[in-house]
Design a protein around this motif. Structure first.
Motif, PDB file in Angstrom:
ATOM      1  N   THR A  26       2.603  40.393 -18.857  1.00 28.17           N
ATOM      2  CA  THR A  26       3.357  38.982 -18.591  1.00 28.17           C
ATOM      3  C   THR A  26       3.930  38.982 -20.047  1.00 28.17           C
ATOM      4  O   THR A  26       3.447  39.851 -21.600  1.00 28.17           O
ATOM      5  N   ASP A  27       5.252  38.393 -19.995  1.00 33.03           N
ATOM      6  CA  ASP A  27       6.154  37.862 -21.206  1.00 33.03           C
ATOM      7  C   ASP A  27       5.387  37.084 -22.631  1.00 33.03           C
ATOM      8  O   ASP A  27       5.691  37.033 -23.527  1.00 33.03           O
ATOM      9  N   GLY A  28       4.201  36.721 -22.282  1.00 30.49           N
ATOM     10  CA  GLY A  28       3.220  35.912 -23.138  1.00 30.49           C
ATOM     11  C   GLY A  28       2.109  36.099 -23.461  1.00 30.49           C
ATOM     12  O   GLY A  28       0.877  35.834 -24.762  1.00 30.49           O
ATOM     13  N   ASN A  29       0.953  37.269 -22.944  1.00 29.70           N
ATOM     14  CA  ASN A  29       0.294  37.819 -23.099  1.00 29.70           C
ATOM     15  C   ASN A  29       0.225  38.437 -23.983  1.00 29.70           C
ATOM     16  O   ASN A  29       1.497  39.555 -24.068  1.00 29.70           O
ATOM     17  N   PRO A  30      -1.023  39.027 -24.966  1.00 27.25           N
ATOM     18  CA  PRO A  30      -0.718  40.084 -25.606  1.00 27.25           C
ATOM     19  C   PRO A  30      -0.186  41.556 -25.435  1.00 27.25           C
ATOM     20  O   PRO A  30       0.374  42.501 -25.964  1.00 27.25           O
ATOM     21  N   TYR A  31      -0.417  41.937 -24.282  1.00 29.23           N
ATOM     22  CA  TYR A  31       0.147  43.300 -22.978  1.00 29.23           C
ATOM     23  C   TYR A  31       1.713  43.412 -23.939  1.00 29.23           C
ATOM     24  O   TYR A  31       1.929  44.278 -23.925  1.00 29.23           O
ATOM     25  N   GLY A  32       2.231  42.153 -22.423  1.00 29.42           N
ATOM     26  CA  GLY A  32       3.525  41.927 -22.490  1.00 29.42           C
ATOM     27  C   GLY A  32       4.216  41.854 -24.212  1.00 29.42           C
ATOM     28  O   GLY A  32       5.283  42.330 -24.134  1.00 29.42           O
ATOM     29  N   LEU A  33       3.325  41.695 -25.313  1.00 26.59           N
ATOM     30  CA  LEU A  33       4.540  41.356 -26.495  1.00 26.59           C
ATOM     31  C   LEU A  33       3.908  42.272 -26.774  1.00 26.59           C
ATOM     32  O   LEU A  33       5.396  43.141 -27.396  1.00 26.59           O
ATOM     33  N   LEU A  34       3.181  43.350 -26.851  1.00 28.54           N
ATOM     34  CA  LEU A  34       3.324  45.278 -27.361  1.00 28.54           C
ATOM     35  C   LEU A  34       4.183  45.627 -26.581  1.00 28.54           C
ATOM     36  O   LEU A  34       5.009  46.338 -27.201  1.00 28.54           O
ATOM     37  N   LEU A  35       4.318  45.523 -25.220  1.00 24.48           N
ATOM     38  CA  LEU A  35       5.069  46.548 -24.200  1.00 24.48           C
ATOM     39  C   LEU A  35       7.215  46.075 -24.800  1.00 24.48           C
ATOM     40  O   LEU A  35       7.458  47.396 -25.243  1.00 24.48           O
ATOM     41  N   HIS A  36       6.749  44.931 -24.731  1.00 30.05           N
ATOM     42  CA  HIS A  36       8.113  44.217 -25.533  1.00 30.05           C
ATOM     43  C   HIS A  36       8.801  45.330 -26.853  1.00 30.05           C
ATOM     44  O   HIS A  36       9.576  45.499 -27.209  1.00 30.05           O
ATOM     45  N   ARG A  37       7.521  44.909 -27.800  1.00 31.24           N
ATOM     46  CA  ARG A  37       7.489  46.016 -29.202  1.00 31.24           C
ATOM     47  C   ARG A  37       7.756  47.413 -28.335  1.00 31.24           C
ATOM     48  O   ARG A  37       9.125  47.982 -29.158  1.00 31.24           O
ATOM     49  N   TYR A  38       7.186  47.887 -27.812  1.00 29.17           N
ATOM     50  CA  TYR A  38       7.799  49.190 -27.451  1.00 29.17           C
ATOM     51  C   TYR A  38       9.263  49.704 -27.552  1.00 29.17           C
ATOM     52  O   TYR A  38       9.686  50.419 -27.140  1.00 29.17           O
ATOM     53  N   ARG A  39       9.856  48.521 -26.082  1.00 31.99           N
ATOM     54  CA  ARG A  39      10.951  48.914 -25.580  1.00 31.99           C
ATOM     55  C   ARG A  39      12.302  48.512 -26.528  1.00 31.99           C
ATOM     56  O   ARG A  39      13.203  48.992 -26.370  1.00 31.99           O
ATOM     57  N   THR A  40      11.704  47.720 -27.597  1.00 31.95           N
ATOM     58  CA  THR A  40      12.351  47.460 -28.620  1.00 31.95           C
ATOM     59  C   THR A  40      12.519  48.297 -30.130  1.00 31.95           C
ATOM     60  O   THR A  40      13.522  48.246 -30.771  1.00 31.95           O
TER      61      THR A  40
END
Length: 240
Positions: A26-40
């Motif tokens: 999700t946008d705020g959980n640790p998984y979502g934050l790491l996924l955002h880093r992978y994409r950007t």
């Protein structure tokens, strides 16, 4: 260029999330934050890809509904085997049939290669899939490939054709072991356990929805004569 140890730790955490099929970003959980880093962040993405490769894994994609999707390379300790199916008492023929069903699900949902680029929801219903496989058995047995996988597919189709479609359980709803509908339920349950499908009870008790994880895994495995025979049968069914 040296990679900060904290980035390595975060990369390992993201790969771990990819192996935990119940995890949801999700946008705020640790998984979502790491996924955002992978994409950007290109450097972080490279770190994740290299670390995954060291474990015998490859990153297939990062669809929003599923999260990071990883698949195994040959020889990986994370490789999925037919022995990982939920039933611990499956015979060799049962495992061959399970493999055929998995191919049939792929063909049923994605009859054209271009369908693998679509994120449209794909629905699988047990009886409908069983009917489809039975209609396609002759096409699979007519394939001529002589490698191990194609020969196994032909044997699986022959075994499938000789099995009853449905056998009732004693005093319980649902199909009993030994019929093809039971085998389909087992494979779909196995896919659910791995985040590649989810039950869709609002559409029917024996109905499942495939996830983007399954789509990306199908795209990764490529084809083969048996899969193409099943795809032809599915295309014919859709145009009939």
């Amino acid at each position: 260029m040296n990679v900060p140890l904290e980035d390595v730790r975060h990369a390992a955490a993201l790969v771990s999330f990819g192996l935990r099929h119940g995890a949801k970003p999700t946008d705020g959980n640790p998984y979502g934050l790491l996924l955002h880093r992978y994409r950007t962040e290109a450097a972080f993405r490279d770190t994740v890809d290299v670390l995954a490769s060291g474990f015998g894994l490859s990153v297939l994609g990062t669809p929003a509904r599923t999260g990071i999707v990883v698949t195994t390379q040959p020889g990986s300790v994370f490789a999925i085997r037919t022995s990982d199916l939920r039933s611990t008492t499956m015979s060799p023929d049962d495992k061959l049939v399970a493999g055929l069903i998995t191919l049939a699900i792929a063909a049923y949902a994605f009859p054209h290669a271009r369908d693998l680029d679509s994120t449209d929801v794909k629905i699988i219903e047990v009886v409908a899939l069983d009917t489809f496989i039975r209609s396609a058995v002759e096409r699979v047995t007519a394939t001529t490939g002589d490698d191990g996988n194609e020969a196994q597919a032909r044997r699986a189709a022959d075994v499938y054709d000789r099995m009853n479609a449905f056998a009732p359980k004693a005093n319980q709803p649902g199909p009993a072991k030994g019929c093809t509908q039971w085998a389909i339920v087992e494979v779909l349950g196995w896919l659910v356990d791995r985040g590649a499908a989810r039950p869709a009870p609002t559409m029917g008790a024996t109905t499942y929805q495939l996830t983007d994880r399954f789509r990306l895994l199908v795209a990764d495995i490529g084809g083969g004569e048996a899969l193409e025979a099943l795809r032809h049968a599915r295309r014919d069914m859709k145009t009939a």
